[in-house]
Scaffold this motif. Structure first.
Motif, PDB file in Angstrom:
ATOM      1  N   ASN A 287       0.895  -1.144   0.000  1.00 23.94           N
ATOM      2  CA  ASN A 287       0.000   0.000   0.000  1.00 23.94           C
ATOM      3  C   ASN A 287       0.937   1.198   0.000  1.00 23.94           C
ATOM      4  OD1 ASN A 287      -1.850   1.995   0.539  1.00 23.94           O
ATOM      5  ND2 ASN A 287      -2.285   1.314   2.637  1.00 23.94           N
TER       6      ASN A 287
ATOM      7  N   MET B  21      -1.169  -0.902  -4.168  1.00 23.87           N
ATOM      8  CA  MET B  21      -2.333  -0.030  -4.012  1.00 23.87           C
ATOM      9  C   MET B  21      -1.830   1.402  -4.107  1.00 23.87           C
ATOM     10  SD  MET B  21      -5.462  -0.147  -1.449  1.00 23.87           S
ATOM     11  CE  MET B  21      -4.715  -0.429   0.125  1.00 23.87           C
TER      12      MET B  21
ATOM     13  N   SER C 236      -8.844   4.390  -4.086  1.00 25.63           N
ATOM     14  CA  SER C 236      -7.553   3.783  -4.423  1.00 25.63           C
ATOM     15  C   SER C 236      -7.763   2.717  -5.492  1.00 25.63           C
ATOM     16  CB  SER C 236      -6.931   3.134  -3.191  1.00 25.63           C
ATOM     17  OG  SER C 236      -6.768   4.094  -2.176  1.00 25.63           O
TER      18      SER C 236
END
Ligand code: SAM
Length: 287
Positions: free
Chosen positions: A127, A153, A203
């Motif tokens: 992420n 992400m 996202s």
């Protein structure tokens, strides 16, 4: 009562409070508080028990725990010292010492990290901190050539730029450079509510599969210089946009033609093979 397994909202807030952490935008700190999102990312990553995973920005450990459930080993690179220091304890508490022994923590800026402990990573799952997601990704692709698959992400808008094909309105420097190393596909979106604090954008999940770069006789840096110049003046035709790099307008047009590309085209329609062909013609034309 001690909790085990993946982190939920209460655990995230408790550990953050204990560390006196106030998440900052500057460091892109939006922590995942939803175990289902973690399971989804791990599953989409295709990581197996054979993989050594590199995770950038583990934060409080939300994704790290999910990765350690599946992968053989996980190496993390975290810029913020108190987060890096706390991670081993979180993993030991929630998954046991065996999992903590399979974790390697590096405290460093992922845009500059040059070495990793232990085995070379086979996969990257992260992420990513939003404000530096593209430079981090490009650095990892260039510096650690051994990993072959990834799932990152990023902000939805960045995800679209990473995966855009030539001719698409979001096709640009990140798309073209990404295409040098890998194919990238958007495989999902993630709503703001699974994070703490809640960001104001959605996202996107991008799957990365590394492939061989185009066959060319010039180094990557030359190809990337052509890409930077072509998009630096996006609205200009290539013969004008590349002139600062190559020389006079006439020389520039000759080089582009020698590469089999129309000098009146714009950078946004060229694929990575054509950028490489221009770079090769440019280097070949210099005495
Ligand atoms: N992986 C965690 C999660 O999903 O909950 C946290 C993700 S958060 C979007 C980004 C993390 O990257 C934060 O922990 C932040 O401190 C870290 N970070 C920010 N800039 C970084 C950099 N240049 N190098 C390494 N880590 C960075």
């Amino acid at each position: 009562m001690s909790e085990t397994g993946l982190l939920g909202p209460r655990a995230v807030r408790r550990i953050a409070a204990e560390l006196e952490l106030r998440p900052t935008k500057q460091r892109g700190q939006n922590f995942v508080i939803d175990p289902n999102t973690v399971r989804r990312i791990v599953s989409l990553s295709g990581v197996t028990a054979d993989d050594v995973v590199l995770e950038i920005g583990p934060g409080l450990g939300s994704l790290t725990l999910g990765l350690l459930d599946v992968a053989r080993a996980v190496t993390v690179v975290e810029i913020e010292e108190r987060l890096a220091q706390r991670l081993g304890q979180t993993v030991a508490e929630r998954l046991g010492q065996d999992a903590a022994d399979r974790l390697a923590v590096v405290t460093a800026d992922a845009m500059r990290v040059m070495e990793l402990p232990g085995e070379d990573p086979t996969a990257v799952v992260a992420n990513l901190p939003y404000n530096v997601s593209v430079p981090v990704l490009l650095h990892l692709l260039a510096r650690f050539p051994g990993w072959s698959k990834g799932l990152v992400m990023v902000q939805l808008e960045v995800a679209d730029r990473l995966v855009a094909p030539p001719g698409n309105k979001t096709y640009g420097v990140p798309s073209a450079k990404m295409a040098w190393y890998a194919s990238a596909t958007r495989v999902g979106t993630v709503p703001p509510k699974v994070f703490w604090p809640v960001p104001n954008v959605e996202s996107g999940l991008v799957r990365i599969e590394r492939r061989d770069p185009p066959v060319t006789d010039v180094p990557r840096e030359k190809v990337f210089a052509v890409i930077d110049a072509a998009f630096g003046q996006r609205r200009k035709m290539l013969r004008a946009a590349l002139a600062p790099l190559i020389g006079s307008a006439a020389d520039t047009a000759r080089v582009i033609e020698a590469a089999g590309v129309d000098p009146q085209a714009r950078g946004e329609v060229l694929d990575i093979t054509q950028f490489a062909a221009i770079a090769s013609a440019w280097v070949g034309s210099t005495p």
